[in-house]
Enzyme design. Sequence first.
Site, mmCIF file in Angstrom:
data_model
loop_
_atom_site.group_PDB
_atom_site.id
_atom_site.type_symbol
_atom_site.label_atom_id
_atom_site.label_comp_id
_atom_site.label_asym_id
_atom_site.label_seq_id
_atom_site.Cartn_x
_atom_site.Cartn_y
_atom_site.Cartn_z
ATOM 1 N N SER A 197 3.841 8.099 -0.202
ATOM 2 C CA SER A 197 4.287 6.704 -0.088
ATOM 3 C C SER A 197 4.340 5.888 -1.375
ATOM 4 O O SER A 197 4.952 4.827 -1.392
ATOM 5 C CB SER A 197 3.433 5.968 0.931
ATOM 6 N N LYS B 126 0.310 -4.132 -1.618
ATOM 7 C CA LYS B 126 0.789 -3.626 -0.321
ATOM 8 C C LYS B 126 -0.038 -4.255 0.807
ATOM 9 O O LYS B 126 -1.264 -4.387 0.675
ATOM 10 C CB LYS B 126 0.660 -2.099 -0.309
ATOM 11 N N SER C 299 6.169 4.712 2.185
ATOM 12 C CA SER C 299 5.992 3.462 2.896
ATOM 13 C C SER C 299 5.692 2.267 1.994
ATOM 14 O O SER C 299 5.755 1.135 2.460
ATOM 15 C CB SER C 299 4.866 3.618 3.917
#
Length: 439
Positions: A160, A61, A136
Amino acid sequence: MTVVENLKKYLAEIEKNDRKGNKINAFIQLNPKAIEEAKVIDEKIKKGNAGKLAGKIIAVKSCINVKGLNVTCASKTLENYKAPYDATVIKKIKAEDGLIIGMTNMDEFASGGSGETSAFGPTKNPIVLDLIPGGSSSGSVAAVAAGFCDMALGTDTGGSIRNPSSHCGVVGIKPTYGSVSRYGLIDLSMSLDQIGPIAKTVEDAELLLNVIQGRDEKDSVSQSLECSKKSIKTIGILDLQRIKCDERIKRLVDEKIQKVVKENNWKIKKIKLNYLDLAIETYYPLVYVEFFSATRRFDGRRYGKRIEEVAGPEVLRRILGGSEISKAEYHGRYYYQALKAKKLIEQEFEKAFKEVDAIICPTVPRLPHKIGSKISVEEMYSYDALTIPANLAGICAISVLAGRIGGVPVGMQIMCDKFQEARMLEIAKMVERLNNENL
Ligand code: GLN
């Protein structure tokens, strides 16, 4: 397959379907040195001295520092930021010969639950292309689900990792708060964030978790995991009366729980948490204030752009909200109250885990919407009604596939007490086994 071959297979798939073809948009940047690094790992394998992750291709990420790569947080604010160092989790992965394939798309600064707030465009759900993948950690999860890598790292402040894992039908773990170092993570909310693994199978997620966890002297809240070997006897089922939850999701997850409990001769106990419905209201003041404080370093002097000038509406809402709450705080009105509510929720879980070994419920109470459709802020925040409690309580939680509704994957969440990851993984494996038998 050699590591180079495995990598090339994934790169070909990314070439075919990430920017072109299905246009998943899971990656912001690919690692330009990946082939070179794969060759080195192949050599080590040949010599017989490769680490635990040798052969595994891992996506990261874009809020976790990987030396030399662009750690943008999917924001224009950090568009030109190249990480000068490796986060502790990355150091650990490299030490075990895991190969970083690239940096993934995400909601801007991890502020979102749909994968739509990235400055680099939304990510698609690889299973049903016109739907959101969730967020996310949208790109990390989509990359695993689309077959672009073996495993990925995400971060989870209020859901997330688990939320997109549920929408895309993969396995995602939010480890116990403090069990994985956050050194090198660009944080959303430092008292809630955890880095965690995403993979297709529980076994792979466990493998990555085992590598990244443990005490790190660079993160003072980190601790080593004390694994307990206690057996599982009783499963708690969460009373969802006060939560708005899609009936189809409830039914699907309930049926799965009944099956897995029966199969293993566990007992079931209904658990009622009195403050469960306060989770969202407790979470956002904490996140707004901590995020506002964390963003003060993005004032344009060190990283090029002032966050207020380039960030999207969700990030701006949080900065504005955080600043207003901070101003009012000398009366102890919001942040302090939220901390008190957080403590109450944590204590409720502590009490519940005296009676049950795990609590199971749907991961997300609603199905994913179509990309680009207009939904209110409240609706967007409501996606995390069932994931946020675990972050507030600091416990561990995992999302595994429960089934599908109209082709859309639906995850179930298994929550266990702090540092009870071993137990949580064992239950998740039982669910996975049932899924495989039903194929
Ligand atoms: N959707 C939640 C939020 O927007 C959770 C984000 C996260 O876990 N990083 O804050």
